[in-house]
Motif scaffolding. Structure first.
Motif, PDB file in Angstrom:
ATOM      1  N   THR A   5       5.221   2.565  97.987  1.00  0.00           N
ATOM      2  CA  THR A   5       6.390   3.445  98.085  1.00  0.00           C
ATOM      3  C   THR A   5       7.310   2.968  99.194  1.00  0.00           C
ATOM      4  N   GLN A  82       6.395   0.621  93.559  1.00  0.00           N
ATOM      5  CA  GLN A  82       6.242   1.476  92.382  1.00  0.00           C
ATOM      6  C   GLN A  82       7.134   2.712  92.459  1.00  0.00           C
ATOM      7  N   ARG A  83       7.399   3.163  93.703  1.00  0.00           N
ATOM      8  CA  ARG A  83       8.231   4.354  93.885  1.00  0.00           C
ATOM      9  C   ARG A  83       9.255   4.098  94.978  1.00  0.00           C
ATOM     10  N   TYR A  84      10.479   4.553  94.738  1.00  0.00           N
ATOM     11  CA  TYR A  84      11.562   4.455  95.713  1.00  0.00           C
ATOM     12  C   TYR A  84      12.121   5.855  95.979  1.00  0.00           C
ATOM     13  N   ALA A 134      10.866   1.484  87.942  1.00  0.00           N
ATOM     14  CA  ALA A 134      10.156   2.173  89.017  1.00  0.00           C
ATOM     15  C   ALA A 134      10.409   3.682  88.957  1.00  0.00           C
ATOM     16  N   ASP A 135       9.570   4.423  89.670  1.00  0.00           N
ATOM     17  CA  ASP A 135       9.757   5.864  89.853  1.00  0.00           C
ATOM     18  C   ASP A 135      10.764   6.037  90.989  1.00  0.00           C
ATOM     19  N   ARG A 136      11.999   6.435  90.643  1.00  0.00           N
ATOM     20  CA  ARG A 136      13.080   6.528  91.621  1.00  0.00           C
ATOM     21  C   ARG A 136      13.476   8.001  91.813  1.00  0.00           C
ATOM     22  N   ARG A 137      13.515   8.422  93.071  1.00  0.00           N
ATOM     23  CA  ARG A 137      13.811   9.825  93.369  1.00  0.00           C
ATOM     24  C   ARG A 137      14.839   9.916  94.499  1.00  0.00           C
TER      25      ARG A 137
END
Length: 249
Positions: A5, A82-84, A134-137
């Motif tokens: 992350t 994997q996550r941003y 990617a999982d972007r939030r």
């Protein structure tokens, strides 16, 4: 080995921003912090945790500085996570004045630049630089002031209302990211101290905020940061675009 992350946090040198970075570092997240000044305490914490922290100095109330900062982060952002996360936390409540006294165009422009313009520019870079798979939030720290008119806070209310509406537009455009604009509640930070020092003739609610502080009703930045990070990590994040942390445990 790259972190799974990567988080970008603005307004990270103190208050809620510092608390968010501290918690993220403890979780092993790679953090890019943005603030006017570097924070030696955060650097020490990153070293102690064995986490990666990149501190970027930028005055986000200056449009050219905000643009340069956004471009630098887009260029430096790791591409294999994997996550941003992008947490737009930086903001100002000033100028605090009744409408007839809001005559300083420069101060008003600075507030809009910091609270709105820099957010839009950073999000644009974030969307371009992060891989679509990617999982972007994206979390924009808003305020109840953007949803409830508060005398004396004409500029603050206007900027936070603009932030809320922009977040709704971002969501409607469907960029493959989860987004929310979150009111974090009243927190025991430097911003609150500034609010309590306001002239009651300009900000009639000053006494209410002073009483909340005196009665110990203000949660710490650390407590709120923990709630926010649980919130942004939840599978339901982004379902409610305009949200309030007080709706969550």
């Amino acid at each position: 080995m790259e972190a799974s992350t990567v988080a970008i946090v603005t307004g990270a040198s103190r208050g809620l921003g510092q608390a968010l970075v501290t918690s993220l570092l403890k979780s092993g997240t790679q953090v890019i912090s943005i603030a006017r000044n570097e924070n030696a305490e955060l650097a020490e914490q990153a070293s102690a945790c064995g986490a990666v922290l990149q501190q970027v100095r930028a005055d986000l109330s200056d449009p050219s500085a905000a643009q340069a900062c956004a471009d630098r982060i887009a260029a430096d952002l790791p591409r294999q996570a994997q996550r941003y996360l992008l947490i737009n936390n930086a903001g100002t409540v000033e100028p605090i004045s009744q409408a007839g006294d809001l005559a300083d165009a420069g101060a008003i422009a600075q507030a809009f630049n910091l609270n709105v313009t820099s957010v839009i520019v950073l999000i644009a870079s974030f969307l371009r630089a992060t891989p679509a798979a990617a999982d972007r939030r994206i979390l924009n720290i808003s305020s109840g002031a953007g949803r409830n008119p508060t005398p004396g806070w004409g500029v603050y209310c206007a900027t936070k209302a603009a932030l809320d509406h922009y977040t709704q537009v971002l969501n409607a455009e469907d960029h493959g990211v989860r987004v929310a604009s979150l009111a974090p509640g009243v927190i025991d930070t430097g911003m609150q101290a500034k609010i309590r020092s306001s002239d009651s003739s300009q900000f009639p609610s000053v006494e209410r905020f002073a009483q909340m502080h005196e009665q110990g009703q203000l949660p710490s930045p650390e407590a709120v940061a923990e709630k926010i990070l649980r919130y942004i990590a939840n599978d339901s994040f982004g379902t409610t675009v305009l949200d309030d942390i007080r709706n969550h445990a």
